[in-house]
Design a protein around this motif. Structure first.
Motif, PDB file in Angstrom:
ATOM      1  N   ALA A 105       0.833  -1.206   0.000  1.00  0.00           N
ATOM      2  CA  ALA A 105       0.000   0.000   0.000  1.00  0.00           C
ATOM      3  C   ALA A 105       0.864   1.250   0.000  1.00  0.00           C
ATOM      4  N   ASN A 106       2.173   1.093   0.263  1.00  0.00           N
ATOM      5  CA  ASN A 106       3.088   2.223   0.398  1.00  0.00           C
ATOM      6  C   ASN A 106       4.103   2.263  -0.735  1.00  0.00           C
ATOM      7  N   ALA A 107       4.434   3.466  -1.191  1.00  0.00           N
ATOM      8  CA  ALA A 107       5.376   3.638  -2.296  1.00  0.00           C
ATOM      9  C   ALA A 107       6.762   3.092  -1.971  1.00  0.00           C
ATOM     10  N   ASP A 108       7.160   3.102  -0.694  1.00  0.00           N
ATOM     11  CA  ASP A 108       8.476   2.580  -0.314  1.00  0.00           C
ATOM     12  C   ASP A 108       8.455   1.061  -0.102  1.00  0.00           C
ATOM     13  N   LEU A 109       7.320   0.430  -0.401  1.00  0.00           N
ATOM     14  CA  LEU A 109       7.103  -1.011  -0.284  1.00  0.00           C
ATOM     15  C   LEU A 109       7.193  -1.534   1.147  1.00  0.00           C
ATOM     16  N   SER A 110       7.077  -0.639   2.129  1.00  0.00           N
ATOM     17  CA  SER A 110       7.068  -1.104   3.518  1.00  0.00           C
ATOM     18  C   SER A 110       5.798  -1.929   3.744  1.00  0.00           C
ATOM     19  N   SER A 111       5.886  -2.912   4.587  1.00  0.00           N
ATOM     20  CA  SER A 111       4.792  -3.868   4.845  1.00  0.00           C
ATOM     21  C   SER A 111       4.327  -4.549   3.562  1.00  0.00           C
ATOM     22  N   PRO A 112       5.259  -5.192   2.853  1.00  0.00           N
ATOM     23  CA  PRO A 112       4.884  -5.803   1.572  1.00  0.00           C
ATOM     24  C   PRO A 112       4.136  -7.122   1.737  1.00  0.00           C
ATOM     25  N   SER A 113       3.355  -7.456   0.739  1.00  0.00           N
ATOM     26  CA  SER A 113       2.761  -8.787   0.612  1.00  0.00           C
ATOM     27  C   SER A 113       3.506  -9.480  -0.513  1.00  0.00           C
ATOM     28  N   ILE A 114       4.009 -10.667  -0.234  1.00  0.00           N
ATOM     29  CA  ILE A 114       4.775 -11.411  -1.242  1.00  0.00           C
ATOM     30  C   ILE A 114       3.808 -12.155  -2.153  1.00  0.00           C
ATOM     31  N   ILE A 115       3.952 -11.926  -3.454  1.00  0.00           N
ATOM     32  CA  ILE A 115       3.128 -12.603  -4.449  1.00  0.00           C
ATOM     33  C   ILE A 115       3.782 -13.923  -4.849  1.00  0.00           C
ATOM     34  N   VAL A 116       5.068 -13.872  -5.170  1.00  0.00           N
ATOM     35  CA  VAL A 116       5.825 -15.062  -5.531  1.00  0.00           C
ATOM     36  C   VAL A 116       7.293 -14.798  -5.193  1.00  0.00           C
ATOM     37  N   GLN A 117       8.027 -15.847  -4.793  1.00  0.00           N
ATOM     38  CA  GLN A 117       9.438 -15.671  -4.455  1.00  0.00           C
ATOM     39  C   GLN A 117      10.229 -16.926  -4.774  1.00  0.00           C
ATOM     40  N   THR A 118      11.537 -16.741  -4.868  1.00  0.00           N
ATOM     41  CA  THR A 118      12.442 -17.860  -5.098  1.00  0.00           C
ATOM     42  C   THR A 118      12.918 -18.379  -3.747  1.00  0.00           C
ATOM     43  N   PRO A 119      13.461 -19.579  -3.707  1.00  0.00           N
ATOM     44  CA  PRO A 119      14.212 -19.977  -2.520  1.00  0.00           C
ATOM     45  C   PRO A 119      15.515 -19.172  -2.520  1.00  0.00           C
ATOM     46  N   PRO A 120      16.273 -19.186  -1.423  1.00  0.00           N
ATOM     47  CA  PRO A 120      17.561 -18.478  -1.440  1.00  0.00           C
ATOM     48  C   PRO A 120      18.458 -19.023  -2.562  1.00  0.00           C
ATOM     49  N   VAL A 121      18.972 -18.111  -3.399  1.00  0.00           N
ATOM     50  CA  VAL A 121      19.841 -18.489  -4.511  1.00  0.00           C
ATOM     51  C   VAL A 121      21.289 -18.317  -4.050  1.00  0.00           C
ATOM     52  N   PRO A 122      22.097 -19.389  -4.072  1.00  0.00           N
ATOM     53  CA  PRO A 122      23.478 -19.281  -3.606  1.00  0.00           C
ATOM     54  C   PRO A 122      24.308 -18.322  -4.447  1.00  0.00           C
ATOM     55  N   ALA A 123      25.267 -17.687  -3.804  1.00  0.00           N
ATOM     56  CA  ALA A 123      26.122 -16.693  -4.467  1.00  0.00           C
ATOM     57  C   ALA A 123      26.811 -17.258  -5.701  1.00  0.00           C
ATOM     58  N   ALA A 124      27.190 -18.509  -5.683  1.00  0.00           N
ATOM     59  CA  ALA A 124      27.881 -19.112  -6.824  1.00  0.00           C
ATOM     60  C   ALA A 124      27.013 -19.119  -8.080  1.00  0.00           C
ATOM     61  N   SER A 125      25.692 -19.047  -7.914  1.00  0.00           N
ATOM     62  CA  SER A 125      24.772 -19.052  -9.055  1.00  0.00           C
ATOM     63  C   SER A 125      24.445 -17.655  -9.557  1.00  0.00           C
ATOM     64  N   LEU A 126      24.854 -16.633  -8.829  1.00  0.00           N
ATOM     65  CA  LEU A 126      24.505 -15.250  -9.165  1.00  0.00           C
ATOM     66  C   LEU A 126      25.536 -14.632 -10.108  1.00  0.00           C
ATOM     67  N   VAL A 127      25.676 -15.260 -11.271  1.00  0.00           N
ATOM     68  CA  VAL A 127      26.657 -14.825 -12.266  1.00  0.00           C
ATOM     69  C   VAL A 127      26.013 -13.860 -13.258  1.00  0.00           C
ATOM     70  N   ALA A 128      26.828 -13.074 -13.932  1.00  0.00           N
ATOM     71  CA  ALA A 128      26.325 -12.098 -14.910  1.00  0.00           C
ATOM     72  C   ALA A 128      25.491 -12.801 -15.977  1.00  0.00           C
ATOM     73  N   GLY A 129      24.335 -12.230 -16.262  1.00  0.00           N
ATOM     74  CA  GLY A 129      23.454 -12.772 -17.279  1.00  0.00           C
ATOM     75  C   GLY A 129      22.432 -13.766 -16.774  1.00  0.00           C
ATOM     76  N   SER A 130      22.602 -14.264 -15.547  1.00  0.00           N
ATOM     77  CA  SER A 130      21.628 -15.216 -15.023  1.00  0.00           C
ATOM     78  C   SER A 130      20.337 -14.499 -14.664  1.00  0.00           C
ATOM     79  N   GLU A 131      19.218 -15.184 -14.858  1.00  0.00           N
ATOM     80  CA  GLU A 131      17.912 -14.598 -14.572  1.00  0.00           C
ATOM     81  C   GLU A 131      17.214 -15.391 -13.486  1.00  0.00           C
ATOM     82  N   TRP A 132      16.518 -14.648 -12.629  1.00  0.00           N
ATOM     83  CA  TRP A 132      15.817 -15.248 -11.501  1.00  0.00           C
ATOM     84  C   TRP A 132      14.401 -14.706 -11.447  1.00  0.00           C
TER      85      TRP A 132
END
Length: 147
Positions: A64-91
């Motif tokens: 309800a707030n522009a700063d996204l405080s008190s958000p409702s999560i619609i969809v999320q990923t599990p924690p993505v390990p740092a080794a997978s966070l390479v340039a060009g990867s999409e999540w």
């Protein structure tokens, strides 16, 4: 993929530590066409590799707030390990769901990044787009034996 600056939620946004939100939000109450009748897709792409931290969890949120405080999560990923966070990867490349009930449909939408550890470098870009960019390269199925 054609990007609209007004549909970018994060534009090469640096991620370091804690829970942070996209630098931009989309106000669903403003009178404009963001793709009505078309299937919009949310994308989150790593621009510069994230290094130094442990993992990041990406979430599409509404608030309800522009700063996204008190958000409702619609969809999320599990924690993505740092080794997978390479340039060009999409999540979290998903079709934006229609939010028909009033508890899910709040005024602002954006992205939440839940960071474990502390990343020293790395950036992401996130937004909504109409056209999917994707290229799958498969080996040739042409049998050239005997030629």
């Amino acid at each position: 993929m054609i990007l609209d600056r007004q549909l970018l939620l994060s534009n090469a946004q640096a991620l370091t530590t804690g829970t942070v939100f996209s630098t931009n939000t989309i106000d669903l109450a403003s009178a404009r066409d963001i793709g009505i009748g078309d299937n919009l897709e949310l994308f989150i792409r790593v621009i510069a590799p994230l290094t130094g931290g442990t993992s990041v969890q990406f979430a599409y949120v509404t608030s309800a707030n522009a700063d996204l405080s008190s958000p409702s999560i619609i969809v999320q990923t599990p924690p993505v390990p740092a080794a997978s966070l390479v340039a060009g990867s999409e999540w979290l490349r998903v079709q934006v769901p229609a939010l028909s009930d009033t508890t899910s449909r709040q005024r602002y939408i954006g992205v939440q990044y839940t960071i474990n550890g502390t990343f020293t470098v790395g950036t992401v870009t996130a937004g909504l787009t109409l056209d999917r960019e994707g290229l799958a390269v498969y080996p040739s199925g042409l049998n050239t034996a005997g030629f």
